[in-house]
Scaffold this active site. Sequence first.
Site, PDB file in Angstrom:
ATOM      1  N   GLU A  21      -6.286   9.663 -15.511  1.00  0.00           N
ATOM      2  CA  GLU A  21      -6.649   9.945 -14.116  1.00  0.00           C
ATOM      3  C   GLU A  21      -5.726  11.028 -13.540  1.00  0.00           C
ATOM      4  O   GLU A  21      -6.179  11.929 -12.848  1.00  0.00           O
ATOM      5  CB  GLU A  21      -6.570   8.651 -13.283  1.00  0.00           C
ATOM      6  CG  GLU A  21      -7.284   8.782 -11.977  1.00  0.00           C
ATOM      7  CD  GLU A  21      -8.018   7.517 -11.510  1.00  0.00           C
ATOM      8  OE1 GLU A  21      -7.953   6.481 -12.200  1.00  0.00           O
ATOM      9  OE2 GLU A  21      -8.643   7.584 -10.440  1.00  0.00           O
ATOM     10  N   ASP A  45      -4.101   0.412  -9.788  1.00  0.00           N
ATOM     11  CA  ASP A  45      -5.504   0.089 -10.030  1.00  0.00           C
ATOM     12  C   ASP A  45      -5.774  -0.175 -11.515  1.00  0.00           C
ATOM     13  O   ASP A  45      -6.433  -1.157 -11.879  1.00  0.00           O
ATOM     14  CB  ASP A  45      -6.411   1.244  -9.551  1.00  0.00           C
ATOM     15  CG  ASP A  45      -6.191   1.567  -8.086  1.00  0.00           C
ATOM     16  OD1 ASP A  45      -5.526   0.769  -7.397  1.00  0.00           O
ATOM     17  OD2 ASP A  45      -6.668   2.616  -7.631  1.00  0.00           O
ATOM     18  N   GLU A  74       0.836  -1.212   0.000  1.00  0.00           N
ATOM     19  CA  GLU A  74       0.000   0.000   0.000  1.00  0.00           C
ATOM     20  C   GLU A  74       0.862   1.250   0.000  1.00  0.00           C
ATOM     21  O   GLU A  74       1.834   1.346   0.764  1.00  0.00           O
ATOM     22  CB  GLU A  74      -0.911  -0.035   1.234  1.00  0.00           C
ATOM     23  CG  GLU A  74      -2.327   0.349   0.945  1.00  0.00           C
ATOM     24  CD  GLU A  74      -3.014  -0.593  -0.053  1.00  0.00           C
ATOM     25  OE1 GLU A  74      -2.986  -0.272  -1.268  1.00  0.00           O
ATOM     26  OE2 GLU A  74      -3.574  -1.600   0.366  1.00  0.00           O
ATOM     27  N   HIS A  75       0.510   2.178  -0.869  1.00  0.00           N
ATOM     28  CA  HIS A  75       1.255   3.438  -1.047  1.00  0.00           C
ATOM     29  C   HIS A  75       2.689   3.159  -1.505  1.00  0.00           C
ATOM     30  O   HIS A  75       3.604   3.918  -1.208  1.00  0.00           O
ATOM     31  CB  HIS A  75       1.222   4.291   0.232  1.00  0.00           C
ATOM     32  CG  HIS A  75      -0.164   4.788   0.531  1.00  0.00           C
ATOM     33  ND1 HIS A  75      -0.694   5.899  -0.084  1.00  0.00           N
ATOM     34  CD2 HIS A  75      -1.146   4.298   1.326  1.00  0.00           C
ATOM     35  CE1 HIS A  75      -1.940   6.080   0.348  1.00  0.00           C
ATOM     36  NE2 HIS A  75      -2.246   5.109   1.194  1.00  0.00           N
ATOM     37  N   SER A 119     -25.378   6.763 -16.669  1.00  0.00           N
ATOM     38  CA  SER A 119     -25.008   5.814 -15.628  1.00  0.00           C
ATOM     39  C   SER A 119     -26.209   5.550 -14.733  1.00  0.00           C
ATOM     40  O   SER A 119     -26.907   6.499 -14.349  1.00  0.00           O
ATOM     41  CB  SER A 119     -23.864   6.387 -14.788  1.00  0.00           C
ATOM     42  OG  SER A 119     -23.719   5.649 -13.602  1.00  0.00           O
ATOM     43  N   GLY A 171     -13.356   2.527  -2.241  1.00  0.00           N
ATOM     44  CA  GLY A 171     -11.929   2.198  -2.260  1.00  0.00           C
ATOM     45  C   GLY A 171     -11.621   0.924  -3.018  1.00  0.00           C
ATOM     46  O   GLY A 171     -10.550   0.357  -2.884  1.00  0.00           O
ATOM     47  N   LEU A 172     -12.575   0.453  -3.840  1.00  0.00           N
ATOM     48  CA  LEU A 172     -12.326  -0.751  -4.643  1.00  0.00           C
ATOM     49  C   LEU A 172     -12.099  -0.383  -6.112  1.00  0.00           C
ATOM     50  O   LEU A 172     -12.337  -1.174  -7.011  1.00  0.00           O
ATOM     51  CB  LEU A 172     -13.491  -1.742  -4.490  1.00  0.00           C
ATOM     52  CG  LEU A 172     -13.738  -2.238  -3.054  1.00  0.00           C
ATOM     53  CD1 LEU A 172     -14.956  -3.160  -2.998  1.00  0.00           C
ATOM     54  CD2 LEU A 172     -12.514  -2.958  -2.494  1.00  0.00           C
TER      55      LEU A 172
HETATM   56  C1  GLA Z   1      -5.205   4.462  -4.272  1.00  0.00           C
HETATM   57  C2  GLA Z   1      -4.437   4.797  -5.531  1.00  0.00           C
HETATM   58  C3  GLA Z   1      -3.387   3.734  -5.841  1.00  0.00           C
HETATM   59  C4  GLA Z   1      -2.517   3.449  -4.634  1.00  0.00           C
HETATM   60  C5  GLA Z   1      -3.376   3.199  -3.406  1.00  0.00           C
HETATM   61  C6  GLA Z   1      -2.558   3.038  -2.159  1.00  0.00           C
HETATM   62  O1  GLA Z   1      -5.975   3.324  -4.480  1.00  0.00           O
HETATM   63  O2  GLA Z   1      -5.330   4.892  -6.625  1.00  0.00           O
HETATM   64  O3  GLA Z   1      -2.620   4.126  -6.933  1.00  0.00           O
HETATM   65  O4  GLA Z   1      -1.610   4.479  -4.424  1.00  0.00           O
HETATM   66  O5  GLA Z   1      -4.301   4.265  -3.194  1.00  0.00           O
HETATM   67  O6  GLA Z   1      -1.796   1.879  -2.237  1.00  0.00           O
END
Ligand code: GLA
Length: 434
Positions: free
Chosen positions: A208, A220, A81-82, A115, A172-173
């Site tokens: 994005e 993502d 993550e991050h 949508s 967050g998905l």
């Molecule tokens: C969001 C961002 C990703 C990533 C995560 C953290 O989902 O879109 O690119 O940085 O946060 O891991």
Amino acid sequence: MKTTDHPYQLIVTLYCILPTVYRPLPTAQHPLFLTPSHVRLTFGPMERNIADLKRQFSQVFGEGGKIHVVRAPGRVNLIGEHTDYNDGFVLPVAVEPEITVVFRGRDDGKYRFASTAFPNDLDEFVIDGNIPKRPNHWSNYPRGIAHEFQQAGLTLVGIDALVINTLPVGSGLSSSAALLISSALAMLALTGLKVELPRLAILAHRAENEFIGLPCGIMDQTIIATGRAGFAMLLDCRDLSRSYVAIDPKELRIVIANTMILHSLPGGEYAERRKDCETAVAYFKTIDASVKSLRDVTIPMLEESTGKLPDRPFRRARHVVSEIARTQEAATLLGKRRYEELGEIMLQGHRSLQQDYEVSSPELDCLVEESMKVKGVYGARLTGAGLGGCIVALAQPRAVETLTLHLQKTYNEKFKKVPEIYVTSASAGASMIE
Ligand code: GLA
């Protein structure tokens, strides 16, 4: 329509403008929650009724012509993550909740997107040189990818498209990346042009970052475009090489629990952490000129920087450097089916996000802690950017029901909200259905 009626719009607004804001997710009455139940034990093909999707399309755009369908999954990150914007490793999985785009070509060069999440808010644009951005509007995602195609010299044709989600927006998905990729596949399908999926991920990432204005990493878009059914993906975000690690559904279930707090990638929060990482990189460059990102920083270098680097960038760097190592180890352990150790690493990752990266919350901590009380749960951690959104747990299949009931009960007792639970296997990346 009010600003708060648009989760995508909210995400954009909060990300760019507002300080940390925790907002509740839309309620169960929101059109995205298709069933009144808070437990969704299965998703995917079972729920996908093509005839019904087409019927919904015809209700908006009228009958006739050849109607096509594409889909893009959501993503959950098992660990890493991050780390993506620090050139590190990530270990995401494509999940069954998805976005489908139902569409038909037009020969007058108009692009019309509707949508079901935002009824009566159809967007129309033409591609004639410059595609304008609509202030805080969900359709900036299809607009953004059309803009990228145009920049890449691809000639598109007009389209009528209806976006339908089983993937909750703002949880967050990665509903935004799924919308970008599914819109892209729909536009490409009408032209007959082929863009390789990894390249599509890069174009969507650029859309994005540049068109939408969100400084996210590449994770993502990549997993959504190139995920494989039955596999997690170990992605090296430096050179974008991918390897796949099998997840045996007989042994492991991926359980996602939603805090029901809107994941908003708040402006200050995500960008500030990126800045802290840059501050740390600038320091390490003075020690070793070959350092380009936190990926190049070793544990001894980090230890050496104690007391020299200001505390906050130091802790951010400590999270990233240790998380990159954890992610590679987690991929190995998953491949070797050493689930107990994998679970322990996930918990370490959560603690690091909580204490060093400071992107957890009482709600996320509660879901992680309560998950770990259930027999048969190997590990749990917050997933995605944090500060709202979801946790992911890896569990034995037979533990799923107990886990679900336990989380619903304990979370509701504490926060007076029932978390939605999604139980999923590793799904395939985006594809044309018909
Ligand atoms: C969001 C961002 C990703 C990533 C995560 C953290 O989902 O879109 O690119 O940085 O946060 O891991």
